[in-house]
Scaffold this motif. Structure first.
Motif, mmCIF file in Angstrom:
data_model
loop_
_atom_site.group_PDB
_atom_site.id
_atom_site.type_symbol
_atom_site.label_atom_id
_atom_site.label_comp_id
_atom_site.label_asym_id
_atom_site.label_seq_id
_atom_site.Cartn_x
_atom_site.Cartn_y
_atom_site.Cartn_z
ATOM 1 N N MET A 79 33.130 22.036 20.141
ATOM 2 C CA MET A 79 32.992 23.252 20.962
ATOM 3 C C MET A 79 34.257 24.110 20.850
ATOM 4 O O MET A 79 35.359 23.573 20.849
ATOM 5 C CB MET A 79 32.777 22.862 22.429
ATOM 6 N N LYS A 80 34.047 25.392 20.749
ATOM 7 C CA LYS A 80 35.189 26.300 20.731
ATOM 8 C C LYS A 80 35.047 27.268 21.907
ATOM 9 O O LYS A 80 33.993 27.887 22.079
ATOM 10 C CB LYS A 80 35.211 27.109 19.431
ATOM 11 N N LYS A 81 36.101 27.382 22.697
ATOM 12 C CA LYS A 81 36.108 28.381 23.769
ATOM 13 C C LYS A 81 36.699 29.667 23.190
ATOM 14 O O LYS A 81 37.787 29.650 22.610
ATOM 15 C CB LYS A 81 36.951 27.887 24.951
ATOM 16 N N GLU A 82 35.971 30.773 23.345
ATOM 17 C CA GLU A 82 36.412 32.030 22.737
ATOM 18 C C GLU A 82 36.403 33.157 23.754
ATOM 19 O O GLU A 82 35.552 33.196 24.651
ATOM 20 C CB GLU A 82 35.467 32.415 21.597
ATOM 21 N N LEU A 83 37.332 34.055 23.584
ATOM 22 C CA LEU A 83 37.348 35.273 24.393
ATOM 23 C C LEU A 83 36.418 36.284 23.723
ATOM 24 O O LEU A 83 36.665 36.699 22.589
ATOM 25 C CB LEU A 83 38.770 35.823 24.489
ATOM 26 N N LEU A 84 35.342 36.664 24.427
ATOM 27 C CA LEU A 84 34.353 37.552 23.822
ATOM 28 C C LEU A 84 34.596 39.015 24.168
ATOM 29 O O LEU A 84 34.258 39.908 23.399
ATOM 30 C CB LEU A 84 32.938 37.173 24.289
ATOM 31 N N TYR A 85 35.157 39.254 25.346
ATOM 32 C CA TYR A 85 35.346 40.654 25.749
ATOM 33 C C TYR A 85 36.419 40.708 26.837
ATOM 34 O O TYR A 85 36.485 39.823 27.683
ATOM 35 C CB TYR A 85 34.043 41.238 26.308
ATOM 36 N N THR A 86 37.229 41.740 26.788
ATOM 37 C CA THR A 86 38.263 41.872 27.813
ATOM 38 C C THR A 86 38.517 43.336 28.144
ATOM 39 O O THR A 86 38.339 44.216 27.293
ATOM 40 C CB THR A 86 39.569 41.178 27.361
ATOM 41 N N ILE A 87 38.888 43.586 29.385
ATOM 42 C CA ILE A 87 39.318 44.922 29.819
ATOM 43 C C ILE A 87 40.641 44.743 30.567
ATOM 44 O O ILE A 87 40.683 44.026 31.570
ATOM 45 C CB ILE A 87 38.314 45.583 30.784
ATOM 46 N N PRO A 88 41.695 45.403 30.112
ATOM 47 C CA PRO A 88 42.954 45.319 30.857
ATOM 48 C C PRO A 88 42.788 45.955 32.237
ATOM 49 O O PRO A 88 42.101 46.968 32.383
ATOM 50 C CB PRO A 88 43.934 46.132 30.000
ATOM 51 N N SER A 89 43.402 45.352 33.241
ATOM 52 C CA SER A 89 43.294 45.882 34.600
ATOM 53 C C SER A 89 44.678 46.230 35.123
ATOM 54 O O SER A 89 45.674 45.628 34.731
ATOM 55 C CB SER A 89 42.644 44.830 35.500
ATOM 56 N N LEU A 90 44.736 47.203 36.023
ATOM 57 C CA LEU A 90 46.032 47.601 36.570
ATOM 58 C C LEU A 90 46.450 46.732 37.746
ATOM 59 O O LEU A 90 47.615 46.397 37.904
ATOM 60 C CB LEU A 90 45.952 49.065 37.013
ATOM 61 N N TYR A 91 45.476 46.360 38.587
ATOM 62 C CA TYR A 91 45.820 45.739 39.868
ATOM 63 C C TYR A 91 45.553 44.243 39.943
ATOM 64 O O TYR A 91 45.939 43.590 40.895
ATOM 65 C CB TYR A 91 45.051 46.421 40.998
ATOM 66 N N ARG A 92 44.807 43.720 38.997
ATOM 67 C CA ARG A 92 44.502 42.290 39.026
ATOM 68 C C ARG A 92 44.510 41.774 37.595
ATOM 69 O O ARG A 92 44.724 42.526 36.653
ATOM 70 C CB ARG A 92 43.151 42.042 39.708
ATOM 71 N N ASP A 93 44.259 40.493 37.467
ATOM 72 C CA ASP A 93 44.240 39.908 36.131
ATOM 73 C C ASP A 93 43.188 40.627 35.274
ATOM 74 O O ASP A 93 42.214 41.178 35.796
ATOM 75 C CB ASP A 93 43.896 38.421 36.256
ATOM 76 N N ASP A 94 43.397 40.628 33.978
ATOM 77 C CA ASP A 94 42.454 41.298 33.085
ATOM 78 C C ASP A 94 41.056 40.706 33.238
ATOM 79 O O ASP A 94 40.892 39.515 33.523
ATOM 80 C CB ASP A 94 42.913 41.159 31.627
ATOM 81 N N PHE A 95 40.072 41.556 33.016
ATOM 82 C CA PHE A 95 38.677 41.109 33.025
ATOM 83 C C PHE A 95 38.395 40.414 31.690
ATOM 84 O O PHE A 95 38.665 40.978 30.625
ATOM 85 C CB PHE A 95 37.778 42.330 33.201
ATOM 86 N N ARG A 96 37.887 39.196 31.765
ATOM 87 C CA ARG A 96 37.635 38.448 30.533
ATOM 88 C C ARG A 96 36.267 37.773 30.587
ATOM 89 O O ARG A 96 35.920 37.170 31.598
ATOM 90 C CB ARG A 96 38.688 37.354 30.327
ATOM 91 N N ILE A 97 35.561 37.873 29.489
ATOM 92 C CA ILE A 97 34.312 37.111 29.341
ATOM 93 C C ILE A 97 34.544 36.071 28.251
ATOM 94 O O ILE A 97 34.912 36.413 27.120
ATOM 95 C CB ILE A 97 33.136 38.029 28.949
ATOM 96 N N HIS A 98 34.326 34.819 28.620
ATOM 97 C CA HIS A 98 34.509 33.728 27.654
ATOM 98 C C HIS A 98 33.161 33.176 27.206
ATOM 99 O O HIS A 98 32.189 33.171 27.966
ATOM 100 C CB HIS A 98 35.334 32.587 28.273
ATOM 101 N N GLY A 99 33.142 32.725 25.975
ATOM 102 C CA GLY A 99 31.958 32.056 25.446
ATOM 103 C C GLY A 99 32.329 30.681 24.943
ATOM 104 O O GLY A 99 33.482 30.426 24.578
#
Lengths: 279, 315
Positions: free
Chosen positions: B1-21
């Motif tokens: 199994m490989k955990k991968e970052l599929l999508y991210t949006i940098p955020s100003l006020y909180r941790d970046d938005f990340r979708i993992h697969g």
């Protein structure tokens, strides 16, 4: 009709002005005018855009279903109540994020019938947009499909009132009523000649390239030249300007971001592209 | 199994938005599984996370096909889930009304496009969605009736029901609909609950996914057979609704077999506590959906009943 989105309040003042004028001039009324200030009453009462409890966008459930959910049932009854009208205006106020010049938006499917009516409504802009399957669930689309001419008005900004726009549209409504012989006024004031657009390539969208605080530099309704600074996106932690937002084309800035917090993709502005000699 | 970052949006006020697969195997793009897409879909997240754990074990002992790839995305909207909000934190939009997305559009259109671009290449797609009305369901597979639906394949899940949903205009922007249009065989698996955790329901759906994997050669291990699914459209369901508003005292559960005339719920005056209405079953059959909130408005669809004539089961 207004208040289908509970956070769009510009229509409240229009309803007030229309009702007031009719109350003060009952002898001029020749037909029936139904006023719906709160199509989504629970939404307005609770500062909620959608239908509270369901968090549904009420303007995506028309024409409803008599045997459907509570919300679909309500939508059906509203449509039943409106069928047979000579004209319907569905007044919106964009949302809490954007400010708009007074405009009427028309689905291209109904262009021939609606554009001549919209030109008499005293708005600044008529925008004919492409057909979109999702928009078939709107009140206006349902009414137009049922042979009730329905105009979608967008003006001002959510959660606020713009009295000048309300007066402008109220004048347009009485002008239309006069033309439809619902209202008899011997003195007919001229209406604005609106800017007209039906070419999707004429409208340019500016989306935020980064997250931050958007500080607008230009106001809606202004003419901008290609390269003009529309605003900037700031980082309040560091004092840096993360991005200057410039107009990619010359034209008419008919939408501008009002709500300062933005993230990548947030809509900042719309420009109606015009050549220099047309501005 | 490989955990991968599929999508991210940098955020100003909180941790970046990340979708993992979580990617299992490699080769033929066989199956993509999407868990929660809204911030209150805890059961969907739980089911998907348990599935990742089980697939890890199956991969480790060589039970997964080595020539096929399975991608699992447990949380498409972790930013909303972290703050217990159903829709997108900033503008309350619904990612599942944004497909196929638009990479230059507004934020949730970009998220939808960024993910759809990666998952529309799979032969099969499974989503664990939730219904827009608060309530409990009988477990089922739901498929949009687009003309591209694959009902026979859906039988491989072995769940009791397959519901064909006749799409409304707003359904045309859901993941299930767009998967089908992009030639993925798409299946939405509904369990009983959404914003709480039901272990038995999660297990039922996990078993159904494993059955599907076995049926299509992705799993080499034997899985107990499922049920022979009953197929019907959402319009075949009988809706029961109260005439009054009040406290909703539910006396029957989703999945229960009921008799014509059986008392299913009482509506109580919200302040005086008296029973002001009784809701009885208009037919014999199976309760497919039940409202699950303490209060109810008049005219709310509180029960959806599958008539025994369709349920084909002895009542």
């Amino acid at each position: 009709m207004t208040g289908i989105h509970g956070d769009e309040l510009e229509g409240q003042l229009v309803c007030f002005y229309v009702a007031k004028k009719i109350r003060e001039n009952p002898g001029k009324l020749l037909g029936t005018v139904d006023i719906y200030p709160a199509t989504n009453p629970l939404g307005i009462d609770s500062v909620t855009r959608g239908i509270p409890g369901f968090d549904l966008d009420m303007n995506r459930i028309f024409p409803g279903e008599p045997d459907g959910t509570l919300t679909e049932y309500v939508a059906t009854r509203i449509i039943q109540d409106l069928v047979g009208s000579d004209l319907c205006l569905d007044i919106h106020a964009s949302n809490i994020y954007l400010t708009e010049v007074p405009q009427i938006r028309i689905n291209e499917l109904f262009r021939e019938r609606l554009v001549p009516i919209a030109q008499e409504a005293n708005v600044d802009f008529i925008w004919v947009h492409g057909a979109n399957t999702v928009l078939e669930s709107t009140l206006a689309h349902s009414l137009n499909s049922l042979d009730v001419p329905a105009l979608v008005v967008e003006m001002g900004v959510g959660m606020r009132l713009t009295p000048a726009y309300a007066r402008q549209l109220t004048d347009g409504i009485f002008h239309l009523m006069n033309r439809l012989h619902i209202w008899k006024d011997d003195v007919e004031n001229p209406v604005k000649k609106p800017v007209f657009s039906q070419d999707p390539d004429e409208v340019c969208y500016l989306n935020a390239p980064v997250s931050g605080i958007f500080l607008k530099k230009r106001c809606h309704g202004e003419i901008v030249r290609k390269g003009d600074e529309i605003g900037s996106i700031l980082n309040p932690y560091t004092g840096e300007v993360l991005q200057c937002v410039a107009a990619p084309e010359s034209g008419w800035l008919f939408t501008i971001r009002e709500y300062p917090v933005v993230e990548e993709g947030s809509l900042l502005a719309r420009i109606l592209i015009r050549k220099a000699d047309e501005l | 199994m490989k955990k991968e970052l599929l999508y991210t949006i940098p955020s100003l006020y909180r941790d970046d938005f990340r979708i993992h697969g979580y990617r299992f195997g490699q080769g033929r793009k066989a199956l993509c599984i999407v868990g929660s897409m809204r911030g209150n879909e805890y059961q969907q997240l739980y089911t998907c996370s348990r599935l990742v754990s089980i697939l890890k074990g199956l991969e480790a002992d060589g039970s997964l096909s080595s020539e096929d790839e399975i991608l699992v995305i447990p949380a498409l909207n972790p930013g909303s889930m972290n703050i217990e909000k159903r829709f997108w934190p900033k503008d309350n939009t619904d990612i599942n009304r944004m497909f196929p997305g638009y990479r230059l559009g507004e934020t949730t259109q970009r998220v939808a496009a960024g993910i759809f671009n990666q998952i529309s290449v799979y032969e099969n797609g499974i989503q664990f969605p939730s219904f827009y009305m608060p309530g409990n369901f009988s477990s089922h597979v739901r498929i949009m009736k687009t003309g591209y639906e694959n009902v026979e394949k859906a039988r491989a899940f072995g769940l009791p029901y397959i519901v064909l949903k006749v799409p409304k205009p707003y359904d045309t922007t859901t993941l299930n609909y767009n998967w089908q249009i992009w030639e993925t065989d798409a299946f939405s698996l509904y369990g009983t609950v959404t914003d709480s955790i039901d272990e038995a329901s999660a297990q039922e759906l996990i078993q159904s996914v494993l059955r599907f994997l076995k049926a299509y050669g992705l799993l080499k291990r034997e899985i107990p057979a499922g049920m022979d699914s009953i197929v019907f459209t959402d319009r075949d369901l009988i809706t029961l609704r109260p005439k009054t508003s009040g406290i909703f005292r539910c006396l029957a559960s989703a999945g229960a077999r009921v008799q014509k005339g059986q008392l299913l719920a009482q509506i109580l005056d919200a302040c005086e506590g008296e029973i002001i209405e009784e809701i009885r079953s208009s037919d014999s059959g199976i309760l497919f959906f039940t409202h699950n909130r303490p209060l109810v408005y008049a005219n709310t669809a509180v029960f959806k009943l599958l008539s025994s004539s369709l349920a084909a089961a002895p009542i």
